[in-house]
Design a protein around this motif. Sequence first.
Motif, PDB file in Angstrom:
ATOM      1  N   ILE A 180       0.850  -1.191   0.000  1.00 31.89           N
ATOM      2  CA  ILE A 180       0.000   0.000   0.000  1.00 31.89           C
ATOM      3  C   ILE A 180       0.883   1.237   0.000  1.00 31.89           C
ATOM      4  CG2 ILE A 180      -1.650   1.362   1.357  1.00 31.89           C
ATOM      5  CD1 ILE A 180      -2.810  -1.280   2.379  1.00 31.89           C
TER       6      ILE A 180
ATOM      7  N   SER B 282      -5.035  -3.269   6.257  1.00 32.28           N
ATOM      8  CA  SER B 282      -5.346  -1.905   5.831  1.00 32.28           C
ATOM      9  C   SER B 282      -4.568  -0.933   6.704  1.00 32.28           C
ATOM     10  CB  SER B 282      -6.848  -1.625   5.948  1.00 32.28           C
ATOM     11  OG  SER B 282      -7.264  -1.692   7.304  1.00 32.28           O
TER      12      SER B 282
ATOM     13  N   ARG C 243      -6.113  -2.673  -0.079  1.00 29.99           N
ATOM     14  CA  ARG C 243      -6.175  -3.334  -1.394  1.00 29.99           C
ATOM     15  C   ARG C 243      -7.489  -4.108  -1.448  1.00 29.99           C
ATOM     16  NH1 ARG C 243      -1.203  -4.045  -4.009  1.00 29.99           N
ATOM     17  NH2 ARG C 243      -1.861  -6.071  -4.796  1.00 29.99           N
TER      18      ARG C 243
ATOM     19  N   VAL D 107      -5.058  -0.318  -5.192  1.00 29.24           N
ATOM     20  CA  VAL D 107      -5.109   0.285  -3.861  1.00 29.24           C
ATOM     21  C   VAL D 107      -6.217   1.338  -3.827  1.00 29.24           C
ATOM     22  CG1 VAL D 107      -3.826   1.470  -2.047  1.00 29.24           C
ATOM     23  CG2 VAL D 107      -2.624  -0.081  -3.594  1.00 29.24           C
TER      24      VAL D 107
END
Length: 257
Positions: free
Chosen positions: A161, A185, A204, A231
Amino acid sequence: MTPVDPIQSSDLEAYIDDQLTASRRIEVESYLSENPDVAARVMADLAIRGELRLALSSGRNHGRAETREAARRLQSALSRGAYLRTFQRMAATVALVAAGWMLSQHYGPLTISKVEASTPAPAFVEEAIRAHDTSILRESMPSQAGSSRYDAAEIRSATAIVIPQIPKEWKVSDVQIFPSAFGPSVEMSLTDEEERKLSLFAVRPGFFAVQQVAQAREGGTQASYWQIGEVAYALVSERQDASRLSQEAERLARSLY
């Protein structure tokens, strides 16, 4: 992080065919996040391949036999190399137009009502709002001290990410890695220059898209969300009006290019 090897057209084709290693896939996604025009073309190719796979995997015999046979021939052509890619897109477009014409003949002209045209927010937006609520709760608990230190490169290496560039006038009060329905996350608790609380959520979601900044609302909580490649991001606040929050989200999205 710049890829060691330049991204070639063969890498993009392997990405569409899901034939890359995990590390090379991340490098390709990073390249796509910096080249929105190429990303849009890749997304279109992924959509075409998905439509064909869905049509060919179904056991039902929809449409005429000639149309089904044309789809099979087109699927076979997809493996012949890059020199046929232009033909693939044209043939897929013709097939979709023909399918639409047959549906129109059978069911009548298609119309879209105002309600049907409204697209609900993706599921990750609800995850973002839940993470925002959790971060507000953590701030109210003295025993749950937040950490404003974070390493964007380390986060990218661990989660794939990419964190947007946070404006210098904003303050970061906490950064957490949260579990979600889509995998790890990132939740960042922020305060803007006017002392308003915001949360930046990144995840994602499991699909590729190029989504411009859009808005969603749940009760008194406002969210502006977007997606670049694989993303997705959401900027959440209870004290920002929709237009201001959308402007801030676009500001963060631009920093990713």
